[in-house]
Write a protein that holds these residues in place. Structure first.
Motif, mmCIF file in Angstrom:
data_model
loop_
_atom_site.group_PDB
_atom_site.id
_atom_site.type_symbol
_atom_site.label_atom_id
_atom_site.label_comp_id
_atom_site.label_asym_id
_atom_site.label_seq_id
_atom_site.Cartn_x
_atom_site.Cartn_y
_atom_site.Cartn_z
ATOM 1 N N ILE A 38 0.833 -1.200 0.000
ATOM 2 C CA ILE A 38 0.000 0.000 0.000
ATOM 3 C C ILE A 38 0.871 1.255 0.000
ATOM 4 C CG2 ILE A 38 -1.607 1.363 1.406
ATOM 5 C CD1 ILE A 38 -2.922 -1.288 2.208
ATOM 6 N N ILE A 39 1.905 1.266 0.828
ATOM 7 C CA ILE A 39 2.826 2.415 0.863
ATOM 8 C C ILE A 39 3.529 2.573 -0.477
ATOM 9 C CG2 ILE A 39 4.942 3.311 1.923
ATOM 10 C CD1 ILE A 39 4.044 1.930 4.522
ATOM 11 N N PHE A 40 3.973 1.454 -1.057
ATOM 12 C CA PHE A 40 4.647 1.481 -2.362
ATOM 13 C C PHE A 40 3.738 2.056 -3.442
ATOM 14 C CE2 PHE A 40 4.938 -1.004 -6.364
ATOM 15 C CZ PHE A 40 6.121 -0.472 -6.869
ATOM 16 N N LEU A 41 2.486 1.613 -3.464
ATOM 17 C CA LEU A 41 1.552 2.092 -4.486
ATOM 18 C C LEU A 41 1.175 3.561 -4.262
ATOM 19 C CD1 LEU A 41 -0.791 -1.012 -4.851
ATOM 20 C CD2 LEU A 41 0.983 -0.243 -6.429
ATOM 21 N N ILE A 42 1.082 3.966 -3.011
ATOM 22 C CA ILE A 42 0.782 5.370 -2.714
ATOM 23 C C ILE A 42 1.911 6.267 -3.210
ATOM 24 C CG2 ILE A 42 0.598 7.052 -0.830
ATOM 25 C CD1 ILE A 42 -1.049 4.982 0.701
ATOM 26 N N ARG B 182 -0.612 10.507 -7.602
ATOM 27 C CA ARG B 182 -1.576 11.391 -8.258
ATOM 28 C C ARG B 182 -3.004 10.863 -8.177
ATOM 29 N NH1 ARG B 182 1.704 13.087 -13.814
ATOM 30 N NH2 ARG B 182 3.470 14.115 -12.752
ATOM 31 N N GLY B 183 -3.154 9.591 -7.860
ATOM 32 C CA GLY B 183 -4.500 9.027 -7.751
ATOM 33 C C GLY B 183 -5.216 9.538 -6.508
ATOM 34 N N ILE C 127 -7.290 -4.628 0.109
ATOM 35 C CA ILE C 127 -6.968 -3.426 -0.670
ATOM 36 C C ILE C 127 -5.648 -3.609 -1.395
ATOM 37 C CG2 ILE C 127 -6.254 -1.002 -0.476
ATOM 38 C CD1 ILE C 127 -8.365 -0.689 1.723
ATOM 39 N N ALA C 128 -4.642 -4.111 -0.689
ATOM 40 C CA ALA C 128 -3.322 -4.287 -1.291
ATOM 41 C C ALA C 128 -3.375 -5.230 -2.490
ATOM 42 C CB ALA C 128 -2.340 -4.813 -0.241
ATOM 43 N N VAL C 129 -4.026 -6.381 -2.328
ATOM 44 C CA VAL C 129 -4.055 -7.380 -3.402
ATOM 45 C C VAL C 129 -4.904 -6.900 -4.581
ATOM 46 C CG1 VAL C 129 -4.657 -9.752 -3.996
ATOM 47 C CG2 VAL C 129 -3.641 -9.249 -1.774
ATOM 48 N N VAL C 130 -6.050 -6.277 -4.282
ATOM 49 C CA VAL C 130 -6.921 -5.783 -5.354
ATOM 50 C C VAL C 130 -6.225 -4.681 -6.156
ATOM 51 C CG1 VAL C 130 -9.004 -4.415 -5.770
ATOM 52 C CG2 VAL C 130 -9.119 -6.449 -4.329
ATOM 53 N N MET C 131 -5.470 -3.817 -5.473
ATOM 54 C CA MET C 131 -4.773 -2.739 -6.166
ATOM 55 C C MET C 131 -3.585 -3.247 -6.975
ATOM 56 S SD MET C 131 -4.969 0.217 -3.218
ATOM 57 C CE MET C 131 -3.995 1.406 -4.103
ATOM 58 N N LEU C 132 -3.010 -4.377 -6.565
ATOM 59 C CA LEU C 132 -1.881 -4.951 -7.303
ATOM 60 C C LEU C 132 -2.310 -5.597 -8.609
ATOM 61 C CD1 LEU C 132 0.373 -6.735 -4.647
ATOM 62 C CD2 LEU C 132 1.022 -4.826 -6.114
ATOM 63 N N ARG C 133 -3.436 -6.290 -8.592
ATOM 64 C CA ARG C 133 -3.845 -7.082 -9.757
ATOM 65 C C ARG C 133 -4.227 -6.174 -10.926
ATOM 66 N NH1 ARG C 133 -8.704 -7.937 -11.253
ATOM 67 N NH2 ARG C 133 -8.358 -10.100 -11.809
ATOM 68 N N ARG C 134 -3.977 -6.685 -12.122
ATOM 69 C CA ARG C 134 -4.323 -5.933 -13.328
ATOM 70 C C ARG C 134 -5.190 -6.738 -14.288
ATOM 71 N NH1 ARG C 134 -3.791 -2.070 -11.053
ATOM 72 N NH2 ARG C 134 -2.531 -0.227 -11.450
#
Length: 454
Positions: free
Chosen positions: A61-65, A70-71, A119-126
């Motif tokens: 989560i920190i990495f994606l933030i 900008r999101g 949240i972490a897993v859902v945000m990682l998947r594409r």
């Protein structure tokens, strides 16, 4: 640097980021699978898989933030988490009990673990081909292991309990052994069954659009199947699932159809009550419900609900601080809160608690207080909005049903803290996403946005 070189560098960075995300997603899916199998295959080797899973989720989560700051949704998530943990420090400071700040902050993460991990897993998947295949493989393997564990348990009875070192769980209920199956605990088996059965049952709708009454037939068929499983496997969890499922079903019809549905439900409920009113299962349930309103009994689940509410009132608007009452780290922190409410010492044996984790929601109510529960509600609301933005209307309804079921079940189960519950919930959420990623065009399944055959 020329414009062309800048574009090439940007494309290279995007590819690297994509590879990192893919690798992290597969790693977290592997940890989920390990956690699910920890009772049988990995009891000692991966005893800390849950802690690694939570730590990695926070890191993701920190990495994606930081990488996608900008999101707007990511900035809102960061803001909510900062306020939440700042409040927990205040909650720890004002607590009249001798509480470790380190354990209090760790428990603060654990209290919202199931949502943080999701949240972490859902945000990682594409939604790549590998994402879809890996998720389905893990989900179907978990279903196969669960089914095999249940069959083996009913065949070999207590011998299976002895093999897993769970002879103390070899109790019988209404003539059926309480199965520990593959997951090592009756409650975890019941949760996984109810959750997965409901997910599959709802996702195998013939049309991916919501039509009037779409859920009605499914709802009543679900009730029949669910209550057939009540005696050998689950009672309380099946009842809990009928609440979100029933609300959605009622909302799917309008006007006179809704009135007729209410009348049918009333008739069905009356008939069901008439059939079971003299059964032991009904009498035991009523007796247990009576034990939620006073402290003069020995039913630990009732004691935790009663004292959780009383602590919420006594220390309003703050709580007793995380890691003090009915949570996994409370046994390593202080027993002062248990002594304050008079929880019998019989529930603390061999250095560990027994049964005090049976009401996750009321434990959180006592520990977090009024202000803390408001922040947790804001966080859960964010969680729903995040998934609503990523799922189509039908799949989002399925997501809401299983999520509200898990929230309601936390009244009587440690859903938000337990690693096995987290793994069961998350794999069902990911399976919903595999169905969300594809749609049918002329008999051919097509990935959304990619327009390619599967």
């Amino acid at each position: 640097m020329s414009k062309k070189n800048a574009m090439n560098a940007s494309a290279l960075n995007n590819r690297r980021l994509s590879v990192i995300r893919q690798s992290l997603f597969l790693l977290m899916l592997s940890l989920l699978f390990i956690s699910f199998n920890s009772a049988v295959i990995f009891p000692k080797m991966f005893g800390y898989a849950d802690e690694i899973f939570l730590f990695l989720s926070l890191s993701v989560i920190i990495f994606l933030i930081l990488s996608e700051f900008r999101g707007n949704r990511l900035k809102k998530l960061l803001f909510i988490l900062i306020i939440y943990f700042f409040y927990q420090i205040i909650n720890w400071y004002v607590s009249p009990f001798n509480v470790s700040l380190k354990l209090a902050l760790a428990q603060s993460f654990i209290n919202i673990k199931v949502f943080l991990v999701s949240i972490a897993v859902v945000m990682l998947r594409r939604g790549s081909r590998l994402d879809l295949s890996a998720t389905k493989y893990v989900f179907y393997t978990m279903l196969l292991l669960f089914s095999a564990g249940m069959i083996i348990n009913f065949i070999f009875q207590e011998a299976w309990h002895a093999l897993l070192g769970r002879l103390e769980a070899s109790t019988y209920r209404y003539g059926f052994i309480r199965p520990i199956g593959w997951l090592g605990h009756p409650g975890q088996n019941a949760y996984f069954f109810t959750l997965s059965f409901s997910t599959i049952f709802l996702l195998f709708a013939k049309k991916p659009v919501i039509k009037s009454g779409l859920f009605i037939k499914k709802f009543f068929l679900f009730i029949v199947i669910d209550f057939l499983m009540a005696f050998p496997l689950t009672v309380r969890k099946g009842l809990m699932m009928t609440i979100p499922f029933g609300v959605i079903s009622i909302n799917s019809v309008k006007g006179i159809d809704r009135i007729l549905l209410f009348l049918f439900l009333f008739f069905f409920g009356f008939l069901f009550f008439f059939i079971i009113k003299d059964m032991s299962i009904f009498k035991d349930t009523i007796n247990n419900l009576k034990n939620f309103t006073h402290s003069d009994h020995a039913y630990i689940r009732g004691l935790m609900v009663y004292h959780g509410y009383s602590l919420f009132i006594d220390f309003f608007p703050f709580g007793t601080s995380p890691a003090t009452f009915g949570t996994v780290l409370s046994q390593y922190n202080t027993l002062e809160v248990y002594e304050y409410v008079g929880i019998p010492s019989v529930y603390f044996r061999d250095g560990e608690f027994s049964g005090v984790y049976d009401s996750g929601l009321f434990s959180m109510l006592a520990e977090n207080g009024f202000f803390g529960m408001i922040l947790i509600t804001v966080f859960i609301n964010y969680y729903f909005k995040l998934n609503r933005a990523r799922l189509d209307s039908y799949n989002y309804i399925v997501f809401k049903i299983i999520t509200w079921f898990s929230i309601l079940l936390s009244l009587t189960e440690p859903v938000w803290q337990n690693g096995m519950f987290t793994a069961s919930y998350l794999i069902n959420v990911l399976y919903i996403y595999t169905k969300n990623d594809v749609f049918r065009v002329g008999g051919v399944w097509v990935r959304k946005g990619l327009k390619s055959r599967l």
